[in-house]
Design a protein around this motif. Structure first.
Motif, mmCIF file in Angstrom:
data_model
loop_
_atom_site.group_PDB
_atom_site.id
_atom_site.type_symbol
_atom_site.label_atom_id
_atom_site.label_comp_id
_atom_site.label_asym_id
_atom_site.label_seq_id
_atom_site.Cartn_x
_atom_site.Cartn_y
_atom_site.Cartn_z
ATOM 1 N N ASP A 98 15.851 15.857 -3.782
ATOM 2 C CA ASP A 98 15.498 14.515 -3.326
ATOM 3 C C ASP A 98 15.405 14.457 -1.802
ATOM 4 O OD1 ASP A 98 15.473 13.725 -5.950
ATOM 5 O OD2 ASP A 98 17.404 12.689 -5.887
ATOM 6 N N ASP A 99 16.286 15.209 -1.140
ATOM 7 C CA ASP A 99 16.263 15.242 0.316
ATOM 8 C C ASP A 99 14.973 15.859 0.825
ATOM 9 O OD1 ASP A 99 17.496 14.991 2.948
ATOM 10 O OD2 ASP A 99 17.642 17.173 2.911
ATOM 11 N N LEU A 100 14.520 16.933 0.193
ATOM 12 C CA LEU A 100 13.275 17.568 0.596
ATOM 13 C C LEU A 100 12.073 16.669 0.331
ATOM 14 C CD1 LEU A 100 13.903 21.226 -0.621
ATOM 15 C CD2 LEU A 100 13.580 20.482 1.740
ATOM 16 N N VAL A 101 12.082 15.993 -0.814
ATOM 17 C CA VAL A 101 10.991 15.059 -1.127
ATOM 18 C C VAL A 101 10.947 13.941 -0.086
ATOM 19 C CG1 VAL A 101 10.174 13.337 -2.791
ATOM 20 C CG2 VAL A 101 10.987 15.570 -3.597
ATOM 21 N N ALA A 102 12.109 13.406 0.253
ATOM 22 C CA ALA A 102 12.173 12.344 1.254
ATOM 23 C C ALA A 102 11.672 12.845 2.607
ATOM 24 C CB ALA A 102 13.606 11.822 1.380
ATOM 25 N N GLU A 103 11.999 14.084 2.939
ATOM 26 C CA GLU A 103 11.545 14.642 4.219
ATOM 27 C C GLU A 103 10.028 14.757 4.259
ATOM 28 O OE1 GLU A 103 12.204 18.564 7.051
ATOM 29 O OE2 GLU A 103 13.680 18.052 5.502
ATOM 30 N N VAL A 104 9.429 15.145 3.144
ATOM 31 C CA VAL A 104 7.970 15.239 3.082
ATOM 32 C C VAL A 104 7.335 13.877 3.331
ATOM 33 C CG1 VAL A 104 6.004 15.676 1.567
ATOM 34 C CG2 VAL A 104 7.940 17.266 1.578
ATOM 35 N N PHE A 105 7.838 12.851 2.652
ATOM 36 C CA PHE A 105 7.249 11.518 2.840
ATOM 37 C C PHE A 105 7.507 10.997 4.249
ATOM 38 C CE2 PHE A 105 6.972 11.471 -1.800
ATOM 39 C CZ PHE A 105 5.718 10.906 -1.961
ATOM 40 N N LEU A 106 8.631 11.394 4.847
ATOM 41 C CA LEU A 106 8.896 11.009 6.225
ATOM 42 C C LEU A 106 7.853 11.617 7.156
ATOM 43 C CD1 LEU A 106 10.787 9.569 8.210
ATOM 44 C CD2 LEU A 106 12.115 11.686 8.353
ATOM 45 N N VAL A 107 7.461 12.859 6.881
ATOM 46 C CA VAL A 107 6.407 13.496 7.674
ATOM 47 C C VAL A 107 5.091 12.748 7.506
ATOM 48 C CG1 VAL A 107 4.999 15.592 7.886
ATOM 49 C CG2 VAL A 107 7.481 15.767 7.716
ATOM 50 N N VAL A 140 4.461 10.816 -5.648
ATOM 51 C CA VAL A 140 5.821 11.353 -5.658
ATOM 52 C C VAL A 140 5.953 12.502 -6.656
ATOM 53 C CG1 VAL A 140 6.715 9.684 -7.357
ATOM 54 C CG2 VAL A 140 8.274 10.765 -5.699
ATOM 55 N N GLY A 141 5.293 12.404 -7.790
ATOM 56 C CA GLY A 141 5.351 13.489 -8.773
ATOM 57 C C GLY A 141 4.759 14.776 -8.219
ATOM 58 N N LEU A 142 3.668 14.652 -7.467
ATOM 59 C CA LEU A 142 3.044 15.810 -6.846
ATOM 60 C C LEU A 142 3.995 16.473 -5.854
ATOM 61 C CD1 LEU A 142 0.450 17.510 -6.161
ATOM 62 C CD2 LEU A 142 0.029 15.817 -4.366
ATOM 63 N N VAL A 143 4.646 15.664 -5.028
ATOM 64 C CA VAL A 143 5.559 16.207 -4.016
ATOM 65 C C VAL A 143 6.755 16.889 -4.682
ATOM 66 C CG1 VAL A 143 7.085 15.635 -2.091
ATOM 67 C CG2 VAL A 143 4.824 14.556 -2.255
ATOM 68 N N VAL A 144 7.301 16.275 -5.716
ATOM 69 C CA VAL A 144 8.414 16.897 -6.446
ATOM 70 C C VAL A 144 7.982 18.258 -7.007
ATOM 71 C CG1 VAL A 144 9.882 16.724 -8.493
ATOM 72 C CG2 VAL A 144 9.572 14.738 -7.011
ATOM 73 N N HIS A 145 6.785 18.314 -7.553
ATOM 74 C CA HIS A 145 6.262 19.565 -8.104
ATOM 75 C C HIS A 145 6.143 20.627 -7.012
ATOM 76 C CE1 HIS A 145 3.912 22.287 -10.601
ATOM 77 N NE2 HIS A 145 3.015 22.346 -9.640
ATOM 78 N N ALA A 189 0.830 -1.206 0.000
ATOM 79 C CA ALA A 189 0.000 0.000 0.000
ATOM 80 C C ALA A 189 0.863 1.254 0.000
ATOM 81 C CB ALA A 189 -0.933 0.001 1.206
ATOM 82 N N TRP A 190 1.912 1.279 0.838
ATOM 83 C CA TRP A 190 2.747 2.468 0.910
ATOM 84 C C TRP A 190 3.503 2.686 -0.383
ATOM 85 C CZ3 TRP A 190 2.871 6.877 2.950
ATOM 86 C CH2 TRP A 190 4.028 7.664 2.927
ATOM 87 N N GLN A 191 3.979 1.623 -1.001
ATOM 88 C CA GLN A 191 4.673 1.762 -2.279
ATOM 89 C C GLN A 191 3.738 2.332 -3.338
ATOM 90 O OE1 GLN A 191 8.033 1.254 -2.965
ATOM 91 N NE2 GLN A 191 7.377 2.345 -4.816
ATOM 92 N N ASP A 192 2.495 1.868 -3.354
ATOM 93 C CA ASP A 192 1.515 2.403 -4.296
ATOM 94 C C ASP A 192 1.239 3.882 -4.012
ATOM 95 O OD1 ASP A 192 1.338 -0.073 -5.479
ATOM 96 O OD2 ASP A 192 -0.503 -0.653 -4.443
ATOM 97 N N PHE A 193 1.213 4.217 -2.738
ATOM 98 C CA PHE A 193 0.982 5.615 -2.340
ATOM 99 C C PHE A 193 2.123 6.498 -2.848
ATOM 100 C CE2 PHE A 193 1.391 9.213 0.483
ATOM 101 C CZ PHE A 193 0.087 9.625 0.723
#
Length: 202
Positions: free
Chosen positions: A54-63, A30-35, A21-25
């Motif tokens: 990439d670090d900022l994108v990863a931080e968002v998903f960590l949140v 991920v494209g939205l977060v990068v944008h 489920a998380w991988q599908d999420f």
């Protein structure tokens, strides 16, 4: 825009901790977060290398996953999941950029500084490139109740709703809004004021 059946099911799968489920999420958003990361940085006159992005994108998903998916559990499902995630992602990125710019301003105050690079994000030398902390705090405040904004926007005419959406939900500046809707930049503030008055009417 309301929550779609696809996103409702995906959200529930994540909350139920179903396999993949998380991988599908991540694949879906991920494209939205990068944008969001790119637009938020660009709006502040910052250029980033790929590693910092990439670090900022990863931080968002960590949140998103922190404290047993607390951010996802707080979603009240009154707007689209993409809208909600955009708001959260922008908040995370703004906070990081605020910290970076604070460090950049300290560096710029040194007589020997001709420019500033903060953890890979270069601050534009123009006055538009420096977001005052109060401006950033204002942005955090204005998106805090975005789901309520979505609901109350139904009281507005299409142009007012468009201006409110761009300012409160998309974080656009008055200049960006004026260019998008074809209005004088000086008229955006009064229009937002009138729209807020309509939205507050009982």
């Amino acid at each position: 825009m309301s929550l779609s059946d696809v996103d409702r099911q995906l959200l529930q799968r994540c909350l139920d901790r179903e396999p993949r489920a998380w991988q599908d999420f991540v694949d879906r958003f991920v494209g939205l977060v990068v944008h969001v990361v790119n637009r938020t940085a660009m709006g502040r006159g910052l250029s980033m290398d790929e590693a910092i992005r990439d670090d900022l994108v990863a931080e968002v998903f960590l949140v998103f996953v922190r404290h047993d998916l607390a951010v996802l559990r707080r979603f009240r499902r009154q707007c689209s999941l993409a809208t909600y995630l955009t708001i959260v992602a922008r908040r995370v990125v703004v906070r990081r950029l605020m910290a970076n710019q604070s460090a950049a301003n300290t560096h710029l105050s040194s007589p020997s500084s001709n420019g500033a690079t903060v953890t890979g994000a270069t601050v534009n030398g123009s006055s538009n490139g420096h977001a005052h902390p109060c401006q950033i705090n204002g942005e955090l405040q204005r998106i805090e109740n975005a789901e309520e904004v979505q609901h109350l926007m139904m009281r507005l005419d299409p142009r007012e709703a468009s201006v409110v959406r761009m300012y409160h939900l998309e974080g656009k500046s008055y200049q960006e809004i004026s260019q998008a809707v074809g209005l004088n930049e000086n008229s955006i503030g009064p229009m937002l004021h009138r729209a807020r008055a309509k939205m507050s009417d009982q």
